[in-house]
Every structure is written in C-alpha cells, then in structure tokens.
Design a protein around this motif. Structure first.
Motif, PDB file in Angstrom:
ATOM      1  N   ASN B  68       0.787  -1.234   0.000  1.00 13.82           N
ATOM      2  CA  ASN B  68       0.000   0.000   0.000  1.00 13.82           C
ATOM      3  C   ASN B  68       0.816   1.279   0.000  1.00 13.82           C
ATOM      4  OD1 ASN B  68      -2.600  -1.024  -0.140  1.00 13.82           O
ATOM      5  ND2 ASN B  68      -2.482  -1.648   2.005  1.00 13.82           N
ATOM      6  N   ALA B  69       1.974   1.247   0.670  1.00 15.82           N
ATOM      7  CA  ALA B  69       2.743   2.484   0.802  1.00 15.82           C
ATOM      8  C   ALA B  69       3.561   2.791  -0.451  1.00 15.82           C
ATOM      9  CB  ALA B  69       3.649   2.398   2.023  1.00 15.82           C
ATOM     10  N   LEU B  70       3.719   1.803  -1.337  1.00 14.41           N
ATOM     11  CA  LEU B  70       4.524   2.028  -2.535  1.00 14.41           C
ATOM     12  C   LEU B  70       3.670   2.571  -3.669  1.00 14.41           C
ATOM     13  CD1 LEU B  70       6.939  -1.043  -2.846  1.00 14.41           C
ATOM     14  CD2 LEU B  70       7.503   1.280  -2.158  1.00 14.41           C
ATOM     15  N   PRO B  71       4.266   3.397  -4.553  1.00 11.75           N
ATOM     16  CA  PRO B  71       3.532   3.895  -5.716  1.00 11.75           C
ATOM     17  C   PRO B  71       3.216   2.755  -6.686  1.00 11.75           C
ATOM     18  CG  PRO B  71       5.643   5.032  -5.460  1.00 11.75           C
ATOM     19  CD  PRO B  71       5.633   3.916  -4.482  1.00 11.75           C
ATOM     20  N   VAL B  72       2.313   3.061  -7.618  1.00 17.31           N
ATOM     21  CA  VAL B  72       1.900   2.075  -8.608  1.00 17.31           C
ATOM     22  C   VAL B  72       3.116   1.502  -9.342  1.00 17.31           C
ATOM     23  CG1 VAL B  72       0.672   1.813 -10.793  1.00 17.31           C
ATOM     24  CG2 VAL B  72      -0.409   3.028  -8.885  1.00 17.31           C
ATOM     25  N   PHE B  73       4.064   2.402  -9.731  1.00 17.18           N
ATOM     26  CA  PHE B  73       5.228   1.930 -10.488  1.00 17.18           C
ATOM     27  C   PHE B  73       5.914   0.763  -9.779  1.00 17.18           C
ATOM     28  CE2 PHE B  73       9.793   1.748 -10.916  1.00 17.18           C
ATOM     29  CZ  PHE B  73       9.930   1.573 -12.285  1.00 17.18           C
ATOM     30  N   LEU B  93      14.189   1.704  -6.102  1.00 20.77           N
ATOM     31  CA  LEU B  93      13.280   2.108  -5.037  1.00 20.77           C
ATOM     32  C   LEU B  93      13.391   3.617  -4.806  1.00 20.77           C
ATOM     33  CD1 LEU B  93      11.318   0.568  -3.281  1.00 20.77           C
ATOM     34  CD2 LEU B  93      13.108   0.281  -1.586  1.00 20.77           C
ATOM     35  N   LEU B  94      14.623   4.137  -4.944  1.00 20.28           N
ATOM     36  CA  LEU B  94      14.841   5.560  -4.726  1.00 20.28           C
ATOM     37  C   LEU B  94      14.576   6.359  -6.003  1.00 20.28           C
ATOM     38  CD1 LEU B  94      18.177   5.195  -2.734  1.00 20.28           C
ATOM     39  CD2 LEU B  94      15.894   5.604  -1.803  1.00 20.28           C
ATOM     40  N   TRP B 118       2.682   7.356 -10.172  1.00 21.44           N
ATOM     41  CA  TRP B 118       3.425   7.715  -8.945  1.00 21.44           C
ATOM     42  C   TRP B 118       2.517   7.870  -7.733  1.00 21.44           C
ATOM     43  CZ3 TRP B 118       7.812   6.091  -9.996  1.00 21.44           C
ATOM     44  CH2 TRP B 118       8.336   6.235 -11.294  1.00 21.44           C
ATOM     45  N   ILE B 119       1.272   7.410  -7.859  1.00 19.80           N
ATOM     46  CA  ILE B 119       0.332   7.493  -6.725  1.00 19.80           C
ATOM     47  C   ILE B 119       0.513   6.239  -5.866  1.00 19.80           C
ATOM     48  CG2 ILE B 119      -2.114   7.652  -6.111  1.00 19.80           C
ATOM     49  CD1 ILE B 119      -1.298  10.057  -7.675  1.00 19.80           C
ATOM     50  N   LEU B 124      -5.657   4.420  -4.168  1.00 19.35           N
ATOM     51  CA  LEU B 124      -6.423   4.034  -5.357  1.00 19.35           C
ATOM     52  C   LEU B 124      -7.776   3.437  -4.982  1.00 19.35           C
ATOM     53  CD1 LEU B 124      -3.609   2.253  -7.424  1.00 19.35           C
ATOM     54  CD2 LEU B 124      -4.367   4.628  -7.579  1.00 19.35           C
ATOM     55  N   SER B 125      -8.717   3.465  -5.933  1.00 16.60           N
ATOM     56  CA  SER B 125     -10.022   2.834  -5.719  1.00 16.60           C
ATOM     57  C   SER B 125      -9.881   1.334  -5.961  1.00 16.60           C
ATOM     58  CB  SER B 125     -11.035   3.427  -6.687  1.00 16.60           C
ATOM     59  OG  SER B 125     -10.760   2.947  -7.990  1.00 16.60           O
TER      60      SER B 125
END
Lengths: 488, 216
Positions: B68-73, B93-94, B118-119, B124-125
C-alpha cells in the motif's frame, strides 16, 4: 461484577497493593515538607535562566546524548530485529533491556570513567534491546501477502526493501520518534550519576537550595520535549545525528588499564579472587543473597505493586481531563498541559524532587511513579475515549464516566497497565539509588564500597526479576485476551 | 502437451477438508475458468496450485497483495525483482531507471491507468487497485497465470480489456470467475467446483450459460 475476569484480576491486584501498604515504609520525615514544596513551585514560576552558564551546555549535552544513544540503539536494534526469531537473540535482547540505563551507566562509569562513551552506551544498549523487540513485532504484523507473490529467486534484501519496509515505515518512524523522546528523559537523568546532562545541574542546584535555577531547568526541559515535533523534522534528522557526536563534550580519557582490571579482577567474586574455593563462594553468595538481594527484592516488589495500583487509579481519574465527553475546551487544554507535564517529567527526577521535600521513604517513589505512568496511561485512554461515539441521550457526569466510558476502555486500560508493569519495576529498582531500600540501593552501596562483584550479582538479579515480571505481565495479558499496541 | 498434472490435491481449514482430494490435468495453451458458488473452494484450489507450482506462475489473489505504501510503479516493478541485481532494485526504489519507467508505463497505458504511475497504491479505488495487480502479473511474464476473480471490480469495457490481456499474454491460465458469460467468452475450458470437488469439466464450446447454472 465479579463474574468478569478483568474485574477479579483488578481486585486481586488492589488487595495485594493494600497488603503492601501495611508493610511498606510510607512517611513524611522532613520538618517542613509543604514549605519546601511551596518554594519549589515558586522556583518554577520564577525561573532563573541566567544564573548558571552551564545550563545551555547541559541542555545541548542532553540532546546530543539522546540523539547519539537512540540512533546507535535503533541501528543495532534494527539489525537484531532481522534475526529476532532465533531464541538466543530474543533472550539476549530481553536481558539487555531489563537493565536500566542508569545501571548500565554505573557499570560503564567504573571502567570508561566520565567518557562520553559511557553515556552513549548506557542509552544505546537497553534501547537496542527494546527496538529489536518492537521493530520485529511491527514487521510481524505487516501484510505477508506481497512477499508471497514475489517471483522465486528474488533476493532477500530487495524482498525486504519492497514488501516489509514500505508497509511498516510509518509505524517504525512513529515508534522511533517516541523513543527519541524517551531518550531525552534517559539522557537527562544520566546527569544524576555525574554525566554532564540536565540531571547533574538539577541535582547541584537543588543541593544548594537554588530553586529558581532548578525551576529554569525543568521549564526548559518541558519546552524541549513539548516542541520536539517542531524541531525534529525528518529532513533535519540526518544533520542532527551527524552533528550530535561532536556535542557530547570531551569528558575524561579512557584508561584502558581500568577496563582490563574491571573485567579480570573487579567483577570476579571476591572468594574466587582470593582463592577461597567453592566453600568461600557459597558463603559469599549466601551473604549477598540474605543481606542484600532478599531485602532488595522484597522492597522492590512491594513498592512496584503499590505503585502499579496507584498508577492505575490515577490513570482512571486523569483520563476525563482530556476526554471530549466531559467539560469544555478550557478544562481539556489545562488537562492536556497537566498530563504533558506529568508524563514528560522522568519519574527519577520527580522522585528526586519529592524525596528532597518529604524525606526518604517509599512515599515519594510511589507518588513519582504514579504521576509519571498515570500521566502516560491517562493520556492514551483519554485519547481513546475521544474516538467513542455516545448515543445522544447518554447520561452525563459521574454516570457517563462510570456506566458509559470506563466499561468501554477498561480492557485497554488494563492492557496498558500490565504492559507498564515491567517498566514500573525497572524504575522502582533504580530509584534505590536515591536512598529507598529497593535493589538499586544495594547496587549503589556495593559500588560506593568498591565491591563491583556484589554490584554485578545484584544487577543480574534485578534483570532476572524484570524478565520474570515481563513474562508474568504477558501471561496475564494473554489470559485476559488484552491487546496492546507497541507504542506505550 | 501437458502443462501440469496434479494428483491428490487437498486442503484443510481448521481440520475441515475444503478441497479434494482431486486431480487436475491442464495442457499447455489451455485457458481454464474455475466457476462455482462462493465458498466452493475456488480460491483455495488456486492457492494449492500456486504452491504446487512453487510460485512459478503469476498470481493475482483476491486480496491483490499490493504494497500500500509504494507507488503504482513499484507495485508493478516488483514482478521482476528476480531479474535484476540487488543494487539495481535498491536504486530503483529511490529513483527508477527510465527504461523500466517506459515499460511499466506502456503496460499501464493498456489498462488506462498510467496517469496514476506515482500514486501510492493506498490512494487508489478498488477497480484501480485490481488493474495494478493485473499489470504486476503481466509484468512478471511467467508462463502460467493463476487469478482469483481478477475483474470483479472492473466495469464492462475495462473487464473485457483485462480479460483479453490476461488470456492473450499468458500461454496458460487458470482464472476463477463468478461471471459465467465472461468465462465462456474468454476461456476454452470450464471447470465447475462444488463442495471442494470437480463437478463439471467441459470445453467451453460444448456449454451454454444455463448448463453451468446447475452447480450454483
């Protein structure tokens, strides 16, 4: 009501504490306790920030020791948390965290002397044990699913960095920040054994009756703790940690001969050193056990049980102060300030002050422990009641308190209380250094008499007692199905 | 040609047998739909197959398993962590490399969600999260797909796009679906699960929706 196991447990503990009161040494022995208390309050409201030049240096040292000690502790604790599943690691961590910072400081003082390393290690070692435990609990609670989905052949470091760290990051950060605040308190009280932090100046001001100087130190310390969210920013943190080692002061150089002597001679039990054999050793052990350990354990346990129940009663009385179900904003704000002061004053400093005012007995220790720990639990429970939605026609006043709120928060209240049981006992033991006959008193006198072998045995006994109470607390929490979050 | 041939598949939950014992033979190139009432054991069967395949398959579990804490990428990139050395993954990661950014973005474009690159997944839904999990499975490029209700939160056209991608990009797939029409449209073999046993196993061409209704 007695059908509930939680209520039964509470009354059993209450009965033990009342029985403890009968045998405990509770008294006010000074001639003018209230006059002194009044002078102290006058000192706090008329703080003198300019009398000692050392004040700002002491503040700086306090912060520096906290940063270096906590940073080192968290790095080592993190490394340990990765291998925490192995029993020897768990036992090692339980052991190092069961010995109080001040005891570690007393040990290191004997061979490193007043070198900054003494203060840094005194904080870093027990904190590493605590960090290891809590970090590993946080990792355990993270979502296991993402790591199950990784392609086979993924190395363990990227797996850990991608699935565990992001999931736990917020909790790791929150807990480390909370520990940094604890580190400030630990750092401040290290002054009481002679390190150049706040406690040192507090003690000297007190002994000279300079209440306004002491008041200034307390006020500055509260401001320091209360403003932490403002000046401890994630972006500034690396700068602080890198700079902190340069502000620890020089202290005295380490004499390595002392280090060697400490380990090869000082802590070797006297009969072995003098070649008196096993007979001599068992006599020596018997002497330590009967004359020092047993009375120390007895007083520590009695005081802990009284302080535990006093903490509980105070928390239950204190939480309405910040609960939105009672009173208006004015009362809640003053309640918040009161609880912040109660919980950010280290119990050691509270006990020291009360002991100066009331004279040596268990009373100052009980009041200090109850105020500090009651402030913490009262704050946590009060915050919890703020999430409770009451029906619109819920009763008000005392009925609201006793029928609506207390039953709802009682289980988490007990969970926090039993969680802090071990912490209270660790503190109780250490308060002995101030002259109350708990284990710390016997450790301190053994050190004063340069009998480090006895001091080490007594510290080991204290550690085992803490580990035992920790296990018992966990057993009761499990039996009553109470859950706690690690941040308490 | 056989993709896998498993015998004696079983699973128990709290001492209660929930699956099997059953045998399952799947040929290379087959697209299998698992249908059946909820609680029939479809999810458990998928989990059991995934374990038997020693994770050599792209899996889309019902819970999706996003970080959950990571972006979509990064949630998509995680599908190829085994392809790169540790330093590469740590650096990504960075600060991701542009060729990976391009590849992930292209994949997300096909699922019409590249603007969320980058969300963090937490923001996200439900339908968007499902598309990210689909993208991760595709990015991994395993030979087999195991998916548990991968399109349950997607609307009509997007559900079709997703099913086309899933059955088109994987050589072999086993997908649990509650939507019988989708199963018939995109899969060539239908397996009906009832009380932890195979109650129906037919080529999709031989079935119409009402044939499957009997096991519900």
């Amino acid at each position: 009501m007695f059908a509930y196991p939680t209520v039964r447990t509470s009354f059993i503990f209450l009965a033990i504490a009342l029985a403890g009161l009968l045998v405990a040494d509770i008294a006010i022995t000074t001639a003018n306790p209230w006059q002194d208390l009044g002078r102290l309050f006058w000192g706090v409201v008329t703080p003198n920030f300019f009398s000692t030049e050392g004040l700002l240096t002491a503040l700086l040292r306090t912060v520096a020791f906290a940063f270096v000690g906590v940073a080192l502790g968290s790095v080592c604790g993190f490394a340990l948390s990765l291998v925490y599943r192995f029993l020897p690691v768990r036992m090692f961590c339980a052991f190092i965290r069961s010995i109080h910072e001040l005891f570690w400081a007393l040990i290191f003082l004997q061979f490193f002397g007043f070198h900054p390393l003494t203060g840094v290690l005194a904080i870093a070692i027990p904190y590493a044990g605590i960090f290891a435990k809590v970090y590993s609990e946080i990792f355990e609670e993270s979502d296991p699913e993402p790591s199950r989905l990784l392609p086979p052949g993924t190395r363990s470091i990227p797996a850990f960095l991608y699935t565990k760290i992001p999931d736990c990051w917020v909790q790791l950060r929150t807990y480390t920040a909370y520990r940094l605040e604890c580190g400030m308190r630990s750092s401040a009280i290290l002054g009481f054994v002679g390190l150049p932090t706040l406690g040192f100046y507090l003690e000297s001001s007190f002994s000279q009756g300079l209440y306004s100087d002491a008041g200034a130190m307390l006020v500055l310390f509260y401001i320091l703790i209360a403003t932490m969210p403002l000046w401890v920013r994630p972006k500034l943190l690396p700068a602080y940690v890198l700079a902190a080692p340069f502000f620890l002061g020089d202290g005295m150089p380490i004499i390595w001969g002392n280090v060697k002597r400490f380990f090869t001679e000082d802590i070797v039990p006297a009969p072995i050193r003098n070649g008196e054999g096993l007979v001599g050793l068992s006599e020596w052990m018997g002497d330590v056990w009967i004359n020092e350990a047993l009375p120390g354990i007895w007083n520590t346990v009695v005081l802990t049980q009284i302080a535990l129940v006093a903490t509980g009663i105070l928390s239950l009385l204190a939480f309405p102060l910040i609960s939105r179900h009672f009173g208006g904003p004015v009362r809640r704000t003053s309640g918040h300030i009161l609880l912040v002061i109660a919980r950010s004053t280290p119990e050691y400093i509270l006990a020291y002050i009360l002991l100066q005012l009331w004279g040596p007995s268990m009373l100052p220790a009980v009041v200090a422990l109850a105020l500090h720990n009651g402030g913490i639990i009262g704050h946590l429970i009060g915050r919890q009641t703020n999430t409770i939605q009451l029906r619109p026609d819920a009763p008000t006043g005392l009925s609201r308190y006793s029928w609506e709120l207390v039953p709802r928060v009682y289980r988490s209240f007990l969970a926090f209380l039993f969680y802090r049981w071990e912490i209270i006992m660790r503190e109780t033991a250490i308060l002995g250094i101030l002259g109350i006959y708990t284990l710390g008193f016997y450790v301190d006198s053994a050190i004063q008499n340069i009998r480090f072998d006895r001091a080490m045995v007594l510290i080991l006994i204290t550690a085992l007692l803490n580990i035992g109470v920790d296990a018992l607390g966990r057993y009761i929490r499990r039996k009553l199905a109470l859950k706690t979050m690690p941040t308490c | 040609m056989s993709e896998f041939d498993f015998h004696g598949l079983t699973a128990s939950f709290e001492g209660q047998r929930v699956i099997g014992p059953l045998s399952l033979h799947v040929n290379k190139g087959e697209h299998v739909a698992l249908v059946g009432k909820s609680g029939a054991g479809k999810s458990t069967l998928i989990k059991v197959i995934y374990e038997r395949l020693q994770q050599e398959a792209s899996l889309i579990p019902q819970g999706l398993g996003l970080v959950n804490a990571l972006p979509v990428f990064h949630n998509v990139f995680i599908g190829q962590l085994d392809q790169h050395p540790t330093w590469y993954n740590t650096l990504t990661l960075l600060r991701p490399f542009s060729k990976d950014k391009k590849a992930v973005k292209a994949l997300l474009d096909e699922l019409s969600i590249s603007e969320k690159l980058w969300i963090p997944a937490a923001a996200l839904s439900g339908g968007q999260r499902q598309r990210v999990a689909i993208a991760r499975a595709l990015y991994r490029q395993a030979p087999i797909l195991l998916a548990d209700e991968p399109i349950s939160a997607l609307d009509g056209p997007m559900a079709h796009t997703a099913m086309q991608l899933l059955t088109g990009r994987f050589h072999t797939s086993i997908v649990a679906l509650h939507d019988v029409d989708m199963a018939l449209a995109y899969c060539d073999r239908i397996i009906g699960i009832q009380d932890g046993q195979i109650a129906l196993d037919e080529p999709a061409a031989n079935l119409v929706a009402s044939d499957i209704a009997s096991i519900y």
